[in-house]
Each structure stands twice: as C-alpha cells, then as structure tokens.
Design an enzyme around this catalytic site. Sequence first.
Site, PDB file in Angstrom:
ATOM      1  N   HIS A  26       0.895  -1.222  -0.117  1.00 27.27           N
ATOM      2  CA  HIS A  26      -0.042   0.116  -0.046  1.00 27.27           C
ATOM      3  C   HIS A  26       0.895   1.338  -0.123  1.00 27.27           C
ATOM      4  O   HIS A  26       0.342   2.237  -0.008  1.00 27.27           O
ATOM      5  CB  HIS A  26      -1.060   0.042   1.177  1.00 27.27           C
ATOM      6  N   ASP A  69      -2.254 -10.736  -2.236  1.00 29.22           N
ATOM      7  CA  ASP A  69      -3.156 -10.155  -1.065  1.00 29.22           C
ATOM      8  C   ASP A  69      -4.433  -9.901  -1.186  1.00 29.22           C
ATOM      9  O   ASP A  69      -5.178  -9.598  -2.243  1.00 29.22           O
ATOM     10  CB  ASP A  69      -2.169  -8.775  -0.260  1.00 29.22           C
ATOM     11  N   HIS A 118      -6.253  -7.342  -0.248  1.00 31.17           N
ATOM     12  CA  HIS A 118      -6.409  -6.157  -0.409  1.00 31.17           C
ATOM     13  C   HIS A 118      -5.606  -5.737  -1.798  1.00 31.17           C
ATOM     14  O   HIS A 118      -4.684  -6.011  -1.908  1.00 31.17           O
ATOM     15  CB  HIS A 118      -6.031  -5.125   0.509  1.00 31.17           C
ATOM     16  N   ASP A 164      -4.391 -12.884   3.629  1.00 34.74           N
ATOM     17  CA  ASP A 164      -5.783 -12.450   4.257  1.00 34.74           C
ATOM     18  C   ASP A 164      -6.848 -12.912   3.368  1.00 34.74           C
ATOM     19  O   ASP A 164      -7.932 -12.451   3.831  1.00 34.74           O
ATOM     20  CB  ASP A 164      -5.658 -11.035   4.777  1.00 34.74           C
TER      21      ASP A 164
HETATM   22 ZN    ZN Z   1      -4.242  -7.341   2.877  1.00 35.81          ZN
END
Ligand code: ZN
Length: 337
Positions: free
Chosen positions: A157, A191, A193, A280
């Site tokens: 991120h 991931d 996200h 995740d």
């Molecule tokens: Zn994540």
Amino acid sequence: MKVIEKYNDSLHNPYWKFQLGPCSYEVKDTPRRVEVIKERLRADKRFQFVLAKKFPEQLIARLHPYHDYIQKTAAGLKEKDEEFYPDLFPGDGAHLRRRVDEPLWGGQWCTDAVTPIMKKTYAVARASAETALTGARLILSGQERTVYALCRPSGHHAGPRVFGGYCYFNNVATAAEFLAPHGSVAILDIDYHHGNGTQEFFEERKHVFTSSIHGDPDAEYPYFWGYEDERGRGQGLGSNLNLPLPKGSGIEMYLKAIDKFEDAVRAFAPNYLIIAAGFDTHKTDPIGEFRLETEDYGKIGARLAALEFPTLICQEGGYDTTVLGDCVHNLLTGWEE
Ligand SMILES: [Zn+2]
C-alpha cells in the site's frame, strides 16, 4: 527453498484500537505473524534460512519521497511504545512546499491514521525492504530460482507519493526496481487487498507489468484504487491488470482469476516474477472476506510455479495467526512439488 529472514522484527508492535458505536478497529499487524511463519517453515528441512543483508539507504530513499519524514519522525520519538500520527492531511492539490520539517503535517505523506510511526518503525521498515532486496539479489545472481522473503511490515500500500495501510516502504517495488535494469519484471499481488502502492509505482512503466487479485474495492480497502478499468497510463497503458473478486470468493473463482493473469503474463513474458503474497484471503482471516481453505494455497503455489519464471515471493498480509504458518508453508511447498 531459501527463506530470507529479517535482521529485526519484534521492535514494531503498533497497538492502536478504537470502539465507536458498532464500529471497532484494532491494528492487526503483530510480530506474532512472523513467529508463526518461522516456526512452521523451520519444522521443514526443505527450507534454509538466510539472514537479510544491509543495502545502501539510497536504494530505498530514492523511491520513497517520505523516507526522510519516517526516519526523522521515528528518531524524534522518546518512548519505545509511543505511536505518532500526523494531524494534518492536506490532500491532493495542496501547495506542498514545506516538507519533512514538521511531523504533525505528515498527512502530506500518508493516506490514513492506522499506520503509526514508532521509535523503531524506520529500522524495521527499512529491514523489511532489505529482506526483499536480499531475495532479489539471490534471484538476480542465478543462484536461486525461487526465494521467499519474510517481510514485515508489508509494503504494497506504500506508493511513490504516500504510505499507509500498515505499509511504510514498498518491498516488492523496491525489489522490482533493483531487478528492472537487468530485465522486465511482472508483479502479481495475491493479498486480499489491492496493491495500490505497487500499481502506482509502475503505472506509467512499460517494462514492469503489475497485476492484483483482490476483494472488490467497491466494498473493500483501499476503496479508491483497484478497479478493472485501471490499465496503466501513458507508455505503461496495458501494463496493469486488476482482477477484483466479490466477497465470499473461493478457490474456484480464484483460480479463474489466475487463468486471466496467466494469459496476460505469458504475453508479457517477463524475465522475473515477484509475488506480493498476502494470506488474508483465508476464510478465517479477521479482515478478509474470501473463503480460501488452508490447502488451497498449495494449489495456488503449484499454478504460479508452473509459469516457470525466476520468482521472488514477498510476504504481505495475513492476520489469522492460527493458520498463517500453514498457509505460507502450503504455498511454498506447492511451489516446489
Ligand atoms: Zn491485505
């Protein structure tokens, strides 16, 4: 397979939490995550641990304009457990003439207030990027075909303008920049996200292909990025592939997304592949909403290994520490078998 181990870790332990009506939040990135992965891999003699090496600061600083801000803010904190958050977020379009000097204005460098700077944050974030660099150098030398870098904090991120989402320096982007002078690079982010920072680093680059399979940003962090129509820009147009999946997706949907990635990456034909490996996506993860089973990671590993690119796998998220070690182990053994 070689496992690159950080030369520090437990120094970074953010604890911030809140409860507001029905809404509660707690930072999930704990040192325990690294411990469970190490325990699981150490129990299998097929993995050899290698301690990460130091690299020149410039390799990280030149990519992250907020490098000095994180370094100086961390150095200015007195207490080991103190968490620092900026209190001014000027947003896009602000006149950002004043840099670095005032920690409270640090919102010019970050997207959120869940990514605190603590006394040791700079040291651990730098070591995390160096863990990825150590792996990249092993791949580049030709000594290893596949290396797993046990990075923490995560990096995907953190972008070329701002950091956030538990991430300070982008580990996979740092490794990709290290490899890029020697050949083309593809990055796949698995991931839960979307890897918004990684995407932004390379969206105008033709020789770095980025792709991410993630929870649909319509309903998931990072919300503002990760949609299918983000395909790269300028000369990098066509070099980004976002594959958002709805909540509740299981391995069948997931493997279909990997099929799409496979078509695109084979057409791109990179010299190197980097996997931003978050876990995740597991069905019991406290912040993810996919339904992958622990065994599914072996299938994902086998599918990606079949591409036969020299590959650096970097650890990203994954917050259910009761299954994280097995998920990582399955991905890596699925890769080798
Ligand atoms: Zn994540």
